[in-house]
Scaffold this active site. Structure first.
Site, mmCIF file in Angstrom:
data_model
loop_
_atom_site.group_PDB
_atom_site.id
_atom_site.type_symbol
_atom_site.label_atom_id
_atom_site.label_comp_id
_atom_site.label_asym_id
_atom_site.label_seq_id
_atom_site.Cartn_x
_atom_site.Cartn_y
_atom_site.Cartn_z
ATOM 1 C CG ASP A 55 -2.211 0.778 0.975
ATOM 2 O OD1 ASP A 55 -2.125 1.995 0.677
ATOM 3 O OD2 ASP A 55 -3.289 0.190 1.055
ATOM 4 C CE1 TYR A 91 -13.198 2.884 -7.805
ATOM 5 C CE2 TYR A 91 -15.583 2.630 -7.910
ATOM 6 C CZ TYR A 91 -14.335 2.130 -7.579
ATOM 7 O OH TYR A 91 -14.235 0.878 -7.029
ATOM 8 N N GLY A 128 -5.495 1.270 -5.231
ATOM 9 C CA GLY A 128 -5.982 2.369 -6.052
ATOM 10 C C GLY A 128 -7.064 3.163 -5.370
ATOM 11 C CB SER A 179 -22.359 -3.104 -1.089
ATOM 12 O OG SER A 179 -23.008 -2.290 -2.049
#
Length: 272
Positions: A37, A139, A76, A168
């Site tokens: 990360d 996005y 990202g 989700s």
């Protein structure tokens, strides 16, 4: 699983929400989990490696990918933002990832695409893997690019990728829309296992949702993958209907599969 499927599995975006939720649970898949990360990652376990990497830095991405047998790419930008950070992380960064994979033996990739690639379809529509893309945001557009890039690397070089259009992915559904789009962490984990276990993957579109009664997406083309989601958002319906106000029928969150992403403006850098 008794034996790890891989020697080293790379998890990008390991400091993010999904990365933190799944980090420890990925341990059985590989002898070593490389956590990457741009943000700090604390307290590595004995089987974990920590890599700090800006996806826009091609050299850093090359070093991050080297020696890995598989990649779970959660890294990202994961929300709507001005275009410059999306460009750097989701477009340039993904290109860097695929180039690194090409140079280092083409480790299989699970690419976290998004339901926001199809966000302008109505919630009354039922979608298969070949449906027309209707992104709802910058996005979402970046994830359309990601799917196209992955497909090109598959067609040209044979690089295998699972294009997972994540719905989700939360511990539990939080509103009425998520009764259709929810992907439980257990089902996501079992999907990751299936992607790296199957002998031949190719480059399939996979709808990232649990076995929701109210679901919008059809995964019947994936019988060969051996993935069967087991959770159902319907379990949470009574709680949501008792505690979460139902939106008006003409509100975006009730009308479009992408929900409020369909309402977001095109942000300029000065608006950030």
């Amino acid at each position: 699983m008794n034996q790890p499927l891989m020697n080293r599995l790379l998890l990008t975006g390991a400091a993010g929400g999904l990365g933190r939720a799944l980090r420890a649970r990925l341990a059985p898949l590989a002898r070593t989990i490389r956590l990457a990360d741009i943000a700090p990652i604390a307290d590595p376990a004995p089987h974990e490696e920590i890599v700090t990497c800006d996806l826009a830095d091609a050299g850093a991405v090359d070093r991050m990918v080297q020696g890995c047998d598989g990649i779970v790419h959660f890294g990202g930008v994961s929300v709507e933002m001005p275009f410059p950070p999306i460009l750097q992380a989701n477009i340039l960064g993904l290109y860097n990832l695929y180039e690194a994979a090409r140079r280092h033996g083409q480790p299989r990739i699970l690419f976290a695409s998004s339901n926001h690639t199809v966000g302008f379809w109505k919630q009354t529509d039922r979608l298969g893997p070949d449906t027309t893309l209707r992104p709802d945001s910058l996005y979402g557009v970046s994830k359309v690019f990601g799917e196209a890039l992955a497909r090109m690397y598959f067609e040209k070089f044979g690089q295998e990728t699972a294009l997972v259009r994540v719905g989700s992915a939360t511990p539990a559904p939080e509103d009425h829309r998520m009764l259709a789009s929810w992907l439980s962490h257990d089902d996501l984990l079992s999907l990751i296992e299936a992607v790296f276990r199957v002998e031949r993957l190719g480059c399939p579109v996979i709808w990232g949702a649990s076995a929701n009664t109210q679901g919008w997406w059809d995964n019947s083309h994936l019988d060969w993958l051996g993935w069967t989601p087991r959770d159902n958002a319907e379990t949470f319906r009574a709680k949501i209907e008792a505690t979460v106000p139902r939106p008006a029928p003409d509100e975006a969150v009730a009308l479009y599969q992408g929900g409020i992403f369909t309402e977001y403006p095109i942000y300029q850098e000065k608006d950030a």
